[in-house]
Design a protein around this motif. Structure first.
Motif, PDB file in Angstrom:
ATOM      1  N   ALA A 143       0.798  -1.235   0.000  1.00 15.94           N
ATOM      2  CA  ALA A 143       0.000   0.000   0.000  1.00 15.94           C
ATOM      3  C   ALA A 143       0.832   1.287   0.000  1.00 15.94           C
ATOM      4  N   HIS A 249      -2.725   2.831   5.744  1.00 18.28           N
ATOM      5  CA  HIS A 249      -2.368   1.928   4.653  1.00 18.28           C
ATOM      6  C   HIS A 249      -3.332   0.741   4.574  1.00 18.28           C
ATOM      7  N   ALA A 251      -6.516   0.965   5.116  1.00 16.58           N
ATOM      8  CA  ALA A 251      -7.689   1.479   4.398  1.00 16.58           C
ATOM      9  C   ALA A 251      -7.441   1.482   2.897  1.00 16.58           C
ATOM     10  N   THR A 252      -6.220   1.822   2.489  1.00 15.47           N
ATOM     11  CA  THR A 252      -5.873   1.786   1.064  1.00 15.47           C
ATOM     12  C   THR A 252      -5.857   0.363   0.538  1.00 15.47           C
ATOM     13  N   THR A 254      -7.504  -2.191   1.547  1.00 15.36           N
ATOM     14  CA  THR A 254      -8.828  -2.818   1.501  1.00 15.36           C
ATOM     15  C   THR A 254      -9.444  -2.703   0.112  1.00 15.36           C
ATOM     16  N   ALA A 255      -9.177  -1.606  -0.579  1.00 13.35           N
ATOM     17  CA  ALA A 255      -9.728  -1.416  -1.928  1.00 13.35           C
ATOM     18  C   ALA A 255      -9.166  -2.437  -2.901  1.00 13.35           C
ATOM     19  N   ARG A 256      -7.937  -2.912  -2.644  1.00 11.25           N
ATOM     20  CA  ARG A 256      -7.312  -3.902  -3.523  1.00 11.25           C
ATOM     21  C   ARG A 256      -7.597  -5.332  -3.094  1.00 11.25           C
ATOM     22  N   CYS A 257      -7.762  -5.510  -1.767  1.00 13.37           N
ATOM     23  CA  CYS A 257      -7.945  -6.869  -1.250  1.00 13.37           C
ATOM     24  C   CYS A 257      -9.019  -6.855  -0.171  1.00 13.37           C
ATOM     25  N   PRO A 258     -10.189  -7.407  -0.455  1.00 11.75           N
ATOM     26  CA  PRO A 258     -11.277  -7.400   0.535  1.00 11.75           C
ATOM     27  C   PRO A 258     -10.974  -8.240   1.773  1.00 11.75           C
TER      28      PRO A 258
END
Length: 346
Positions: A143, A249, A251-252, A254-258
C-alpha cells in the motif's frame, strides 16, 4: 526529614524491601511489572484503610486477612470490571509479597497460608487470535508508495515487523547496529530486557539498504532506526504514529484486497507472521523462542486458532454437501501511598 511511623509488625518494612530489593534485584522484574505491582498495592492499601476505618499508615499484616483481600478483589471485579485474568494477576502479586515476607520472617507464614485459600477465577476459553491472510498482508505491504520518503519508511517498517513477528516496542527500540545485513540477522530486545536474535530474508535486507540510504546516509550505530524529526532533531518514533500509518495503509489496501480486516493494528502483523510460520510447519517450541514468549503456553493460541480454522472449514464443507460501571474510588492508582509509606523514589 520526617520519620515515618512503621506498623508494629514490620509490614511496611517488608513491603519496602520487596519493592526496592527483591523485585528489581533478586527477581529481576521488569519496570512494567514493578509498576503493575505498585498499582495493585496502592489500590489494596486504600481499600484496607477504608474497610477497617484506619489510617493507611496503620495497615498491618493482621488487617490483610483472607476476608479483606477477597473483599478487595471482588470489589474491584465489580466496580472496575476486572476480567478473570486481571483478577488472578492481582491476586498473584499480593501472594508474591506474602511469600517473600514469610521467607524473610517465618512467623509471618500464617498470613501466607491464609491467603492461599483464596481461589483463582476460571479464565474463559482463549479467543481466536486475530490475524491476516497472506493475501491481506501482501496488499498491506504494497500500500505505501516507496517513491516518497514517508512511504519508504512505512513500507520498510511493516516489512521488517512482519518478517520478525516483532512487538511494536521491540521495533521502536531498534538501533542501526541491530541489523546485520551480512549475516542477515536482527537483534531484538524483548520484554524484561531479554535479547533474541532472529533471521531476516535477503529481500528484507535489501529493503533496509534502500531505507538506510535515505534515513541514515551517515549511519551511527546507536541511532534509532525509526525516528521522526522534532525541533530539527531526530527522536524515536512513537507507537501512536505507527498505529496511525498502519490504519491509513490498511484502508488503502482494503480497496485492492477485501480480505484486509476492518481494523488493523500493529500487533496484528506479529500475530499474522506467527500464524503463517506455524502453518508452514514451525514447531511450537521454536515459535515460542522466535516470539520471545516467557511461557510456552502463550504460543498455544496459534495452535488453537489453526484448529478452529480447520473446524470452520470442515463445517462449511459439510454444510455445502448437505444443503437442501461505577466511578473509581479516590485512591485508585494513587502512587503516593506506596511512595510515601515505603520511601520509594520514581
Amino acid at each position: 526529614m520526617t520519620t515515618r511511623r512503621q506498623a508494629p509488625d514490620g509490614f511496611y518494612r517488608h513491603l519496602r524491601d520487596w519493592f526496592t530489593a527483591f523485585l528489581p534485584r533478586q527477581r529481576g522484574a521488569a519496570a512494567n511489572t514493578i509498576t503493575s505491582c505498585r498499582h495493585t498495592w496502592n489500590m489494596l492499601l486504600g481499600y484496607v484503610a477504608d474497610h477497617h476505618h484506619v489510617g493507611v499508615e496503620k495497615v498491618t499484616f493482621t488487617l490483610l486477612d483472607r476476608a479483606t483481600v477477597t473483599g478487595f478483589l471482588e470489589h474491584m471485579r465489580v466496580t472496575r470490571s476486572w476480567t478473570a485474568s486481571t483478577y488472578n494477576q492481582r491476586l498473584a502479586c499480593i501472594r508474591s509479597f506474602f511469600a517473600y515476607a514469610a521467607a524473610a520472617e517465618p512467623t509471618l507464614a500464617i498470613y501466607l497460608a491464609d491467603l492461599a485459600a483464596i481461589p483463582a477465577l476460571k479464565t474463559p476459553a482463549t479467543a481466536p487470535v486475530k490475524h491476516m491472510s497472506t493475501a491481506a498482508v501482501t496488499a498491506l505491504l504494497a500500500a505505501p508508495d516507496p517513491s516518497t520518503r514517508t512511504g519508504l519508511r512505512d513500507q520498510f517498517f511493516m516489512i521488517l515487523m512482519y518478517d520478525l513477528a516483532a512487538r511494536d516496542a521491540e521495533m521502536l527500540a531498534l538501533t542501526v547496529a541491530d541489523i546485520d545485513t551480512r549475516r542477515l540477522t536482527t537483534d531484538l530486545l524483548g520484554k524484561g530486557a531479554k535479547p533474541r536474535r532472529l533471521p531476516i530474508t535477503r529481500e528484507t535486507a535489501g529493503h533496509f539498504a534502500r531505507y538506510a540510504a535515505v534515513f541514515h546516509p551517515t549511519p551511527q550505530p546507536a541511532d534509532p532506526i525509526f525516528y521522526t524529526v522534532r525541533n530539527h532533531r531526530p527522536t524515536r518514533m512513537s507507537d501512536d504514529n505507527v498505529a496511525r500509518f498502519i490504519r491509513q495503509h490498511a484502508a488503502t489496501a482494503t480497496a485492492r484486497c477485501p480480505e484486509v480486516p476492518a481494523r488493523v493494528h500493529p500487533h496484528m502483523l506479529r500475530h499474522s507472521r506467527a500464524m503463517h510460520l506455524y502453518q508452514a510447519g514451525m514447531p511450537l517450541a521454536l515459535l515460542t523462542e522466535w516470539l520471545g514468549h516467557a511461557d510456552p503456553e502463550t504460543t498455544l493460541i496459534y495452535a488453537h486458532a489453526d484448529t478452529e480454522m480447520k473446524r470452520h472449514a470442515l463445517e462449511r464443507a459439510t454444510s455445502a454437501t448437505t444443503r437442501s460501571p461505577l466511578p473509581a474510588p479516590l485512591w485508585h492508582d494513587h502512587e503516593d501511598i506506596i511512595q510515601r509509606l515505603c520511601g520509594l523514589k520514581e
